[in-house]
Design an enzyme around this catalytic site. Structure first.
Site, PDB file in Angstrom:
ATOM      1  N   CYS A   1       0.800  16.866  19.357  1.00 49.98           N
ATOM      2  CA  CYS A   1      -0.647  17.021  19.390  1.00 49.98           C
ATOM      3  C   CYS A   1      -1.350  16.146  18.362  1.00 49.98           C
ATOM      4  O   CYS A   1      -2.545  15.939  18.444  1.00 49.98           O
ATOM      5  CB  CYS A   1      -1.014  18.469  19.153  1.00 49.98           C
TER       6      CYS A   1
ATOM      7  N   HIS B   1       0.775  -1.246   0.000  1.00 43.05           N
ATOM      8  CA  HIS B   1       0.000   0.000   0.000  1.00 43.05           C
ATOM      9  C   HIS B   1       0.802   1.290   0.000  1.00 43.05           C
ATOM     10  O   HIS B   1       0.229   2.379  -0.010  1.00 43.05           O
ATOM     11  CB  HIS B   1      -1.032  -0.004   1.138  1.00 43.05           C
TER      12      HIS B   1
HETATM   13  C1  LIG Z   1       8.858   1.698   7.528  1.00 47.16           C
HETATM   14  C2  LIG Z   1       7.531   1.047   7.708  1.00 47.16           C
HETATM   15  N1  LIG Z   1       7.450  -0.204   8.197  1.00 47.16           N
HETATM   16  C3  LIG Z   1       6.278  -0.818   8.375  1.00 47.16           C
HETATM   17  C4  LIG Z   1       5.085  -0.197   8.065  1.00 47.16           C
HETATM   18  C5  LIG Z   1       3.801  -0.940   8.302  1.00 47.16           C
HETATM   19  O1  LIG Z   1       3.340  -1.452   7.109  1.00 47.16           O
HETATM   20  P1  LIG Z   1       1.882  -2.083   6.972  1.00 47.16           P
HETATM   21  O2  LIG Z   1       0.948  -0.914   7.006  1.00 47.16           O
HETATM   22  O3  LIG Z   1       1.906  -2.756   5.638  1.00 47.16           O
HETATM   23  O4  LIG Z   1       1.672  -3.036   8.078  1.00 47.16           O
HETATM   24  C6  LIG Z   1       5.120   1.106   7.551  1.00 47.16           C
HETATM   25  C7  LIG Z   1       3.896   1.857   7.211  1.00 47.16           C
HETATM   26  O5  LIG Z   1       2.999   2.101   7.958  1.00 47.16           O
HETATM   27  C8  LIG Z   1       6.359   1.735   7.374  1.00 47.16           C
HETATM   28  O6  LIG Z   1       6.430   2.982   6.911  1.00 47.16           O
END
Ligand SMILES: Cc1ncc(COP(=O)(O)O)c(C=O)c1O
Lengths: 404, 127
Positions: A328, A205
């Site tokens: 915040c 995503h």
């Molecule tokens: C560096 C990083 N690791 C892990 C995630 C988590 O990914 P997911 O939303 O596919 O669980 C994200 C994004 O939210 C991310 O930016």
């Protein structure tokens, strides 16, 4: 222009319409809805074929063997599986893990869980630019270290770690190397034939695929082992049980195929947009870019407007969907732990704005955003006693504040 | 986060923004909060010979609720005596603005600011 303008591509991306079209072909009775694990009929075979095509498309983007891809629900699950799975599998060798202070919560909290189980974790400090050096990793490795977990690209500041160089260090010391690449797929070249990475977390995503699907790359040569975290029907060679979500997987495959085709042209365009955005602020006083200016993905700008508080800034920017490192905006009252770890003082951390651009961002949107941000910062500085004091030549770090 | 109409109104059109001469014995200044915590309020009042607050000004660094709390307070204190102004409670501000629980501290800060400003002007006038 459509409002609000989306400038939060690091949080998630919209699904590319070409991806959505492929996904829609895997849902209904007339379409490819079967269970990929069904071996006894056409419906199963067709679904399996679609899943294997997607597996190849994902493997192609990071240059690995499709058999090294294990489907998960996203990068969070992949991080959990990699870290807990490797730590548990190699526990006889030792119980020491190395990571950094600016990892995603999925990594940090997996490490915290292991600490509760008796593992020891070293949290490396990044440089002021937000980078973890291979030397720092080498210095932290001990005889009982089994795993190093570091991100390729940081989600807040977009800064890039030199994964190839760190991989040399970990391989030399025979330590497993896990990389969270959630923020780098489709933005940077990843070549796992070259990079000595053992485990890599992926998600769809952030790369124009759907939410709820990701993968863990698990190296075959030299072979890397992990303990499964999800038990059941033995799918994905026992590493992750659960019926495969054909439509999600097909979406991730198509998204990664498009990324491979388009990322180089897209990067050039995004870099021009970011430079345009930054240029729009260059004559303003007390504006600071957070994180390394050059070792950074093209679509990320993280910037602090001193003497202006981030939440009030976002309130003025209701036409723009951006995010802030201000306390915040989160449930906790602490400002961004990433910005703190790279040495920003609390004021600048509270004053930060993350603007991330992507495939559908236009020049017109950037120009509009510049005008809006300038107006908002101007207005809020007029309201700010700190700005007054700064203008009067008072050094704010020397003021004794009544902390509350 | 969703903001109440009143918070939005004060944020969009803050009342009584400004700065008064701190050297004036009739001006009291209350500066509370800390940049590290994400909010700083400076509230100033000017008191006439009968002890009535004839003018009030503020500047605030902080979230929308902090700005609204201080803006509202400047409206409320004008025309009140110092004793009356001391009676204003943070819960009155929070209620008027419809602040959610996580933003109650903004109204507490505003109460602290007016108390500090009153104390300051009392000290100056004694002195
Ligand atoms: C560096 C990083 N690791 C892990 C995630 C988590 O990914 P997911 O939303 O596919 O669980 C994200 C994004 O939210 C991310 O930016």
């Amino acid at each position: 222009m459509q409002f609000p303008i989306y400038l939060d591509y690091s949080a998630t991306t919209p699904v590319d319409p070409r991806v959505a079209a492929k996904m829609a072909e895997c849902l209904t009775l007339e379409a490819n809805f079967g269970n990929p694990a069904s071996r006894s009929h056409m419906f199963g075979w067709k679904a399996e074929e679609a899943v294997e095509t997607a597996r190849r498309q994902v493997a192609d983007l990071i240059n690995c063997d499709p058999r090294e891809i294990v489907w998960t629900s996203g990068a969070t699950e992949a991080d959990n599986l990699a870290i807990k799975g490797a730590a548990h599998f190699y526990v006889k060798k030792g119980k020491h893990i190395i990571t950094s202070k600016i990892e995603h919560k999925a990594v940090l909290d997996s490490c915290r869980q292991l600490e509760r189980e008796g593992f020891e974790v070293t949290y490396l400090d990044p440089s002021a630019a937000g980078i973890i050096s291979p030397e720092a990793v080498a210095a932290a490795i001990r005889p009982d270290t089994t795993l190093v977990s570091l991100m390729h690209v940081n989600n807040e500041i977009g800064v890039i770690n030199d994964i190839a160089a760190i991989g040399k260090v970990t391989r030399e010391h025979k330590v497993i190397f896990h990389v969270d690449a959630a923020q780098s797929t489709g933005k940077l070249d990843i070549d796992l034939e070259e990079m000595q990475v053992d485990l890599m977390s992926l998600t769809a995503h952030k790369t124009y695929g759907p939410k709820g699907i990701g993968a863990l790359y698990v190296r075959r040569k030299p072979r890397v082992r992990i303990e499964p975290q999800m038990h059941g029907g033995g799918h994905e060679r026992g590493m992750r049980s659960g019926t495969l979500a054909t439509h999600q997987i097909v979406g991730m495959g198509e998204a990664y195929r498009l990324a491979k085709e388009e990322m180089h042209a897209e990067n050039i365009r995004l870099l021009a947009l970011r430079n345009r955005l930054l240029d729009g602020f260059k004559d303003m006083e007390e504006v600071f870019v957070n994180g390394d200016a050059d070792h950074r993905v093209a679509g990320n700008l993280n910037i602090s407007f001193n003497f202006v508080e981030g939440e009030s800034l976002m309130m003025a920017l209701r036409d723009l969907a951006v995010s802030s490192g201000s306390a915040c905006t989160s449930a906790s009252l602490e400002p961004s732990y990433v910005l703190r770890a790279i040495g920003l003082n609390d004021e600048l951390a509270h004053s930060s704005l993350r603007m991330t651009m992507g495939r559908f961002t236009t020049e017109e949107e950037i120009d509009y955003s510049i005008v809006k941000v300038r107006e908002a910062v101007g207005k809020l500085r007029e309201l700010s006693p700190l700005w007054d004091m700064h203008k009067d030549g008072i050094d704010l770090s020397q003021v004794k504040w009544a902390a509350h | 986060m969703a903001y109440s109409e009143k918070v939005l109104d004060h944020y969009e059109n803050p009342r009584n923004v400004g700065k008064m001469d701190d050297d004036d014995v009739n001006v009291g200044t209350g500066m509370v909060g800390a940049p590290a915590c994400g909010d700083v309020m400076r509230l100033q009042i000017k008191v006439d010979d009968n002890g009535i607050i004839e003018d009030a000004k503020f500047k605030t660094y902080g979230c929308g609720s902090a700005i609204a709390s201080s803006s509202l307070l400047t409206e409320w204190v004008k025309g009140r005596s110092l004793d009356e102004a001391t009676q204003i409670k943070n819960s009155d501000i929070a209620e008027e603005l419809g602040l959610p629980p996580v933003k109650i501290h903004c109204s507490v800060l505003a109460e602290d600011a007016i108390k500090a400003a009153i104390e300051d002007v009392k000290q100056k006038r004694k002195g």
